[in-house]
Design a protein around this motif. Structure first.
Motif, mmCIF file in Angstrom:
data_model
loop_
_atom_site.group_PDB
_atom_site.id
_atom_site.type_symbol
_atom_site.label_atom_id
_atom_site.label_comp_id
_atom_site.label_asym_id
_atom_site.label_seq_id
_atom_site.Cartn_x
_atom_site.Cartn_y
_atom_site.Cartn_z
ATOM 1 N N SER A 145 0.836 -1.202 0.000
ATOM 2 C CA SER A 145 0.000 0.000 0.000
ATOM 3 C C SER A 145 0.873 1.255 0.000
ATOM 4 N N GLN A 146 1.907 1.241 0.825
ATOM 5 C CA GLN A 146 2.804 2.402 0.928
ATOM 6 C C GLN A 146 3.504 2.660 -0.389
ATOM 7 N N ARG A 147 4.045 1.608 -1.019
ATOM 8 C CA ARG A 147 4.805 1.780 -2.258
ATOM 9 C C ARG A 147 3.904 2.218 -3.406
ATOM 10 N N LEU A 148 2.685 1.697 -3.460
ATOM 11 C CA LEU A 148 1.761 2.109 -4.530
ATOM 12 C C LEU A 148 1.348 3.557 -4.332
ATOM 13 N N HIS A 149 1.090 3.938 -3.075
ATOM 14 C CA HIS A 149 0.659 5.311 -2.784
ATOM 15 C C HIS A 149 1.765 6.295 -3.181
ATOM 16 N N LEU A 150 3.002 5.951 -2.871
ATOM 17 C CA LEU A 150 4.138 6.830 -3.224
ATOM 18 C C LEU A 150 4.242 7.031 -4.726
ATOM 19 N N GLU A 151 3.709 6.064 -5.491
ATOM 20 C CA GLU A 151 3.747 6.175 -6.961
ATOM 21 C C GLU A 151 2.417 6.678 -7.519
ATOM 22 N N GLY A 152 1.521 7.103 -6.617
ATOM 23 C CA GLY A 152 0.248 7.676 -7.080
ATOM 24 C C GLY A 152 -0.778 6.666 -7.524
ATOM 25 N N VAL A 153 -0.627 5.406 -7.061
ATOM 26 C CA VAL A 153 -1.608 4.375 -7.436
ATOM 27 C C VAL A 153 -2.584 4.175 -6.286
ATOM 28 N N ASP A 154 -3.877 4.408 -6.562
ATOM 29 C CA ASP A 154 -4.912 4.267 -5.523
ATOM 30 C C ASP A 154 -4.960 2.834 -5.003
ATOM 31 N N ASN A 155 -5.145 2.695 -3.705
ATOM 32 C CA ASN A 155 -5.294 1.344 -3.147
ATOM 33 C C ASN A 155 -6.010 1.414 -1.812
ATOM 34 N N VAL A 156 -6.577 0.279 -1.401
ATOM 35 C CA VAL A 156 -7.246 0.143 -0.102
ATOM 36 C C VAL A 156 -6.769 -1.153 0.535
ATOM 37 N N VAL A 157 -6.464 -1.122 1.834
ATOM 38 C CA VAL A 157 -6.063 -2.329 2.561
ATOM 39 C C VAL A 157 -7.245 -2.796 3.401
ATOM 40 N N LEU A 158 -7.575 -4.071 3.284
ATOM 41 C CA LEU A 158 -8.627 -4.681 4.103
ATOM 42 C C LEU A 158 -7.976 -5.672 5.065
ATOM 43 N N GLU A 159 -7.984 -5.368 6.341
ATOM 44 C CA GLU A 159 -7.372 -6.199 7.386
ATOM 45 C C GLU A 159 -8.490 -6.726 8.297
#
Ligand code: FAS
Ligand code: PHB
Length: 399
Positions: free
Chosen positions: A24-38
């Motif tokens: 999630s962190q690496r995608l966000h740093l590259e501007g890629v939207d994401n959601v984590v479901l824990e």
């Protein structure tokens, strides 16, 4: 907009352990939207005490992911690990000398804390206690995930799904059994581990002793981690701290045992040992990373490091596809990740065989174990091979 209002994202990440949070962190740093479901609470996730040793490649990935700040302050850099055997012999797996890379002692709990903090600071979306997560249409161009929270049902449409939900998660099981090849080996023992607020030994030391395997490790100058090999049916209630300390010391030469500072345990747990790999690590729009795809015995300190290398490969691949329309990394992800997974799985299996006592071992097996340790201590060639694997093989790129 509240978290529960998210109905569409680029990458739906199932699982908020180190693999899911780092992706999630690496995608966000590259501007890629994401959601984590824990599925568990944050307290539960942070309450798990697990890995403690990082390959240098993992350190560099964490720094590159803007979560290396506390690691650079509190991490303990060291040049490898020692092995003692036969009550008197000692060798050093000197990764600095033979692989030109040190190791870093820094607890998985700290990494997870750092990742949660970074996600919050960047406005990352992590849904805790997301229950009954389901994956849908993973073999189509319109996958989605469903979950319930506080009794309400939710669905998130996405472009890709990352299965980072560990060995017992739902993601791997969402791949049709006919499409999966599973390779498994269970070991006839476990590790009884404790955490104590005591000063650790200066070095990380593995022991092959006639009473069984043991390990002295560390987290920081006032937090130590110790393990002893135990029977699979061991009951923690039978192991008060005093008994653990006495047994641990007996598995090391006297001079080392006497140097171990004992104290009250703040955590005590038993982990069974298993080798497991599921192939392939991708199916349609679903990509697996970390323990969702593979488990290694902790002997080689590879589990967490493999989760980090999977995420390095998968984040590079998803960014290339989503931002640049380049599908080459995504189409090669499973094969590339599995080459590194199998390298670490074989090494962890080999080191587990070298350092533990197996119920079925006969006198020949024991003598062969002693001989290999003596050979490792005397052969630069063998030591170089072991060090480059313990330090972690370099990450691949497309040729
Ligand atoms: P994790 O299992 O850490 O995280 C998966 C996450 O997904 C969890 O938070 C879980 O709650 C969540 N999840 C599961 N099912 C879900 C669902 N259906 N929906 C949503 N979320 C779901 N490695 C070492 O290198 N050294 C060690 O000493 C060591 N000791 C270990 C001891 C134990 C008891 C265990 C289990 C593992 C140990 N490991 C060790 C390996 C460990 O560190 C893993 O490699 C590491 O946690 C892998 O991280 P993840 O792939 O993120 O999986
Ligand atoms: C740990 O510190 O938890 C640790 C270190 C080395 C290993 C396994 C676990 O091989």
């Amino acid at each position: 907009m509240g978290i529960e209002d998210i109905v569409k994202t680029g990458v739906a990440i199932v699982g908020g352990g180190p693999a899911g949070l780092l992706l999630s962190q690496r995608l966000h740093l590259e501007g890629v939207d994401n959601v984590v479901l824990e599925c568990r609470s944050r307290e539960h996730v942070l309450g798990r005490v697990r890995a403690g040793v990082l390959e240098w490649g993992s350190v560099e990935v964490l720094r590159d992911s803007d979560v290396g700040g506390r690691l650079d302050i509190d991490g303990h850099e060291h040049d490898g690990a020692d092995i003692v055997w036969g009550g008197e012999h000692r060798l050093t797996i000197d990764t600095k000398k033979y692989a030109d890379r040190p190791m870093m002692a820094y607890g998985q709990t700290n990494i997870t804390e750092d990742l949660y903090a970074a996600r919050a600071a960047m406005g990352g979306i992590v849904v805790d206690e997301a229950e009954r997560v389901t994956l849908h249409d993973i073999d189509t161009h319109h996958p989605s995930v469903g979950y319930t929270k506080n009794g309400d049902s939710h669905r998130i449409d996405c472009v890709f799904i990352a299965g980072c939900d560990g060995f017992h998660g739902v993601s791997r099981q969402s791949i049709p059994r006919t499409e999966r090849r599973e390779f498994e080996k269970e070991y006839p023992f476990g590790w009884l581990g404790i955490l104590s607020e005591t000063p650790p030994l200066p070095d990380l030391i593995y022991a092959n002793s006639e009473r069984g395997f043991a390990l002295c490790s560390m987290r920081n100058p006032m937090l130590s981690r110790y393990y002893i090999q135990c029977e699979l049916d061991t009951n923690l209630d039978d192991w008060p701290d005093e008994r653990f300390w006495e047994e641990l010391k007996l598995r090391f030469p006297r001079n080392i045992g006497d140097a171990i500072v004992t104290g009250a345990s703040i955590e005590k747990s038993i982990a069974p040992l298993r080798s497991f790999v599921s192939e392939p690590m991708s199916y349609g729009r679903l990509f697996l990373a970390g323990d969702a795809a593979h488990i290694v015995p902790p002997t080689g300190a590879k589990g967490l490091n493999l989760a980090i290398s999977d995420v390095f490969y998968l984040s590079r691949a998803l960014v290339a596809q989503i931002k640049h329309g380049d599908e080459r990394y995504l189409s090669s992800y499973s094969d590339m990740a599995l080459r590194r997974v199998w390298g670490a799985a074989r090494f962890s299996w080999w080191l587990t065989g070298l350092l533990h006592r197996f119920p079925a071992q006969g006198s020949f097996d024991l003598r062969a174990q002693q001989q290999e340790l003596s050979y490792l201590a005397s052969s630069d060639a063998h030591m170089r091979s072991v060090c480059e694997q313990y330090a972690g093989l370099p990450f691949e790129d497309l040729t």
